[in-house]
Scaffold this active site. Structure first.
Site, PDB file in Angstrom:
ATOM      1  N   ASP A  35       1.093  -1.176  -0.043  1.00 11.93           N
ATOM      2  CA  ASP A  35       0.107  -0.061  -0.138  1.00 11.93           C
ATOM      3  C   ASP A  35       0.899   1.095  -0.115  1.00 11.93           C
ATOM      4  OD1 ASP A  35      -2.766  -0.666  -0.171  1.00 11.93           O
ATOM      5  OD2 ASP A  35      -2.907  -1.045   2.069  1.00 11.93           O
ATOM      6  N   ARG A  53       0.590  -1.596   7.570  1.00  8.98           N
ATOM      7  CA  ARG A  53       1.091  -0.315   6.925  1.00  8.98           C
ATOM      8  C   ARG A  53       2.049   0.297   7.895  1.00  8.98           C
ATOM      9  NH1 ARG A  53      -2.690   3.326   3.374  1.00  8.98           N
ATOM     10  NH2 ARG A  53      -0.532   3.887   2.694  1.00  8.98           N
ATOM     11  N   ARG A  84     -10.090   5.599  10.603  1.00  5.03           N
ATOM     12  CA  ARG A  84      -8.464   5.269  10.815  1.00  5.03           C
ATOM     13  C   ARG A  84      -7.949   6.451  11.808  1.00  5.03           C
ATOM     14  NH1 ARG A  84      -6.584   2.807   6.435  1.00  5.03           N
ATOM     15  NH2 ARG A  84      -8.016   1.106   5.404  1.00  5.03           N
ATOM     16  N   HIS A 112     -11.320   7.357   4.756  1.00  9.34           N
ATOM     17  CA  HIS A 112     -10.472   8.486   5.153  1.00  9.34           C
ATOM     18  C   HIS A 112     -11.258   9.882   4.435  1.00  9.34           C
ATOM     19  CE1 HIS A 112      -6.633   6.007   4.370  1.00  9.34           C
ATOM     20  NE2 HIS A 112      -6.458   6.505   5.745  1.00  9.34           N
ATOM     21  N   CYS A 172      -4.912   9.937  -2.778  1.00  7.15           N
ATOM     22  CA  CYS A 172      -4.235   8.743  -2.131  1.00  7.15           C
ATOM     23  C   CYS A 172      -2.695   8.744  -2.652  1.00  7.15           C
ATOM     24  CB  CYS A 172      -4.981   7.357  -1.996  1.00  7.15           C
ATOM     25  SG  CYS A 172      -6.601   7.508  -1.612  1.00  7.15           S
TER      26      CYS A 172
HETATM   27  N1  ARG Z   1      -5.241   0.244   1.108  1.00  2.00           N
HETATM   28  C1  ARG Z   1      -5.021   1.417   1.634  1.00  2.00           C
HETATM   29  C2  ARG Z   1      -5.665   1.384   2.967  1.00  2.00           C
HETATM   30  O1  ARG Z   1      -6.494   0.800   3.316  1.00  2.00           O
HETATM   31  C3  ARG Z   1      -5.624   2.567   0.686  1.00  2.00           C
HETATM   32  C4  ARG Z   1      -5.238   3.800   1.338  1.00  2.00           C
HETATM   33  C5  ARG Z   1      -5.616   5.197   0.371  1.00  2.00           C
HETATM   34  N2  ARG Z   1      -5.372   6.162   1.003  1.00  2.00           N
HETATM   35  C6  ARG Z   1      -5.732   7.348   1.115  1.00  2.00           C
HETATM   36  N3  ARG Z   1      -5.390   8.531   1.261  1.00  2.00           N
HETATM   37  N4  ARG Z   1      -7.138   7.525   1.213  1.00  2.00           N
HETATM   38  O2  ARG Z   1      -5.074   2.032   3.817  1.00  2.00           O
END
Ligand code: ARG
Length: 277
Positions: free
Chosen positions: A73, A98, A147, A176, A270
């Protein structure tokens, strides 16, 4: 009657991106990710190059962060930090898969001479923070609910010296802030109200009476995950309805194809972190 579109002015930006050489969907941490769906990494790299070339063609600068194997990612560079006034407020990822990305971003900022501020609170960088330099003297919008922790909003305010407005996200597809809201220029936003709590919708309406409103179709096409430079709006090519609304508001939509990266739950924004001096 002739309607003359308001003249929009682009401002040169500096961005950070990370190529998707190791991009894959090996785990699912958002509703867009399906580990059974195959990913064409080569195509992802080509599409990512297309985005980078588009930004360069529009006159912006792009720094490239080297990707690392085992961090699929990492292409979503927006999550690595949030940079305002030369200060990089570091990320602290929610998901263990991550976590290691944060140190790689930190090394980039430290080596390049930015002021790096290490976080104590969970936050996913510019994925959950947006900055409007000409709104109220410099306003930070911050998302929480999936998140980034609310405590990180207060931490960001302490470290970045700008007011932070907390907005609660309520739809897991828009996990997000940058999947549901974007800065079009230095003071104007576009957003999908349904991604926010009723109170947050009222706050946004109060702060941004001139916002462009997107609908669920626009949001589902990942249209809000865009990069605006004041005139051009670079967005996912599936979001044609939103592109028309933005054109009617005087912006110039520039469509890019990022279909492979959408499998990871991300699109234009992203992939791009803005480096603000
Ligand atoms: N697969 C990543 C996650 O779930 C995607 C992140 C996307 N980034 C963003 N800025 N929306 O963390």
């Amino acid at each position: 009657m002739v309607f003359v579109n308001q003249q929009r002015m682009p401002r040169k930006r500096t961005f950070l991106m990370c190529p998707p050489e190791y991009f894959a969907v090996e785990y699912a941490i958002n509703p867009w990710m399906d580990t059974d769906q195959p990913v064409d990494t080569e195509l992802a790299v080509k599409q990512w190059e297309g985005l980078r070339e588009t930004l360069l063609r529009l006159g912006h600068s792009v720094h490239v962060l080297a990707p690392e194997a085992g961090l699929p990612d990492m292409v979503f560079a927006a999550n690595g930090a949030f940079v305002v006034d030369g200060i990089a407020y570091g990320a602290r990822f929610k998901h263990q898969q991550r976590t290691a990305e944060a140190a790689l971003h930190r090394a980039f900022y430290e080596e390049a001479g930015w002021r790096f501020m290490a976080p104590s609170e969970t936050n996913e960088g510019e994925g959950d923070f947006a900055y409007l330099p000409r709104s109220h003297g410099g306003l930070i919008l911050a998302g929480y609910g999936f998140r980034t922790e609310l405590a990180a909003h207060a931490e960001a305010q302490e470290m970045l010296n700008h007011p932070v407005v907390s907005l609660r996200l309520v739809d897991p597809r828009f996990y997000h802030l940058d999947t549901a809201l974007a800065a079009l220029d230095d003071e104007r936003v576009v957003y999908f109200p349904g991604a926010f709590s009723v109170a947050a919708q009222k706050v946004l309406a109060q702060l941004f009476p001139d916002a462009v409103l997107a609908d669920e179709v626009d949001a589902f096409a990942f249209g809000l995950n865009l990069v605006g430079d004041g005139q051009h709006v670079i967005l996912n090519n599936e979001a044609s309805g939103l592109a028309s609304k933005l054109a009617a508001a005087g912006y110039t939509p520039v469509m890019v194809d990022l279909s492979e990266l959408k499998k990871g739950g991300g699109s234009v924004k992203c992939c791009v972190a803005e480096l603000r001096r």
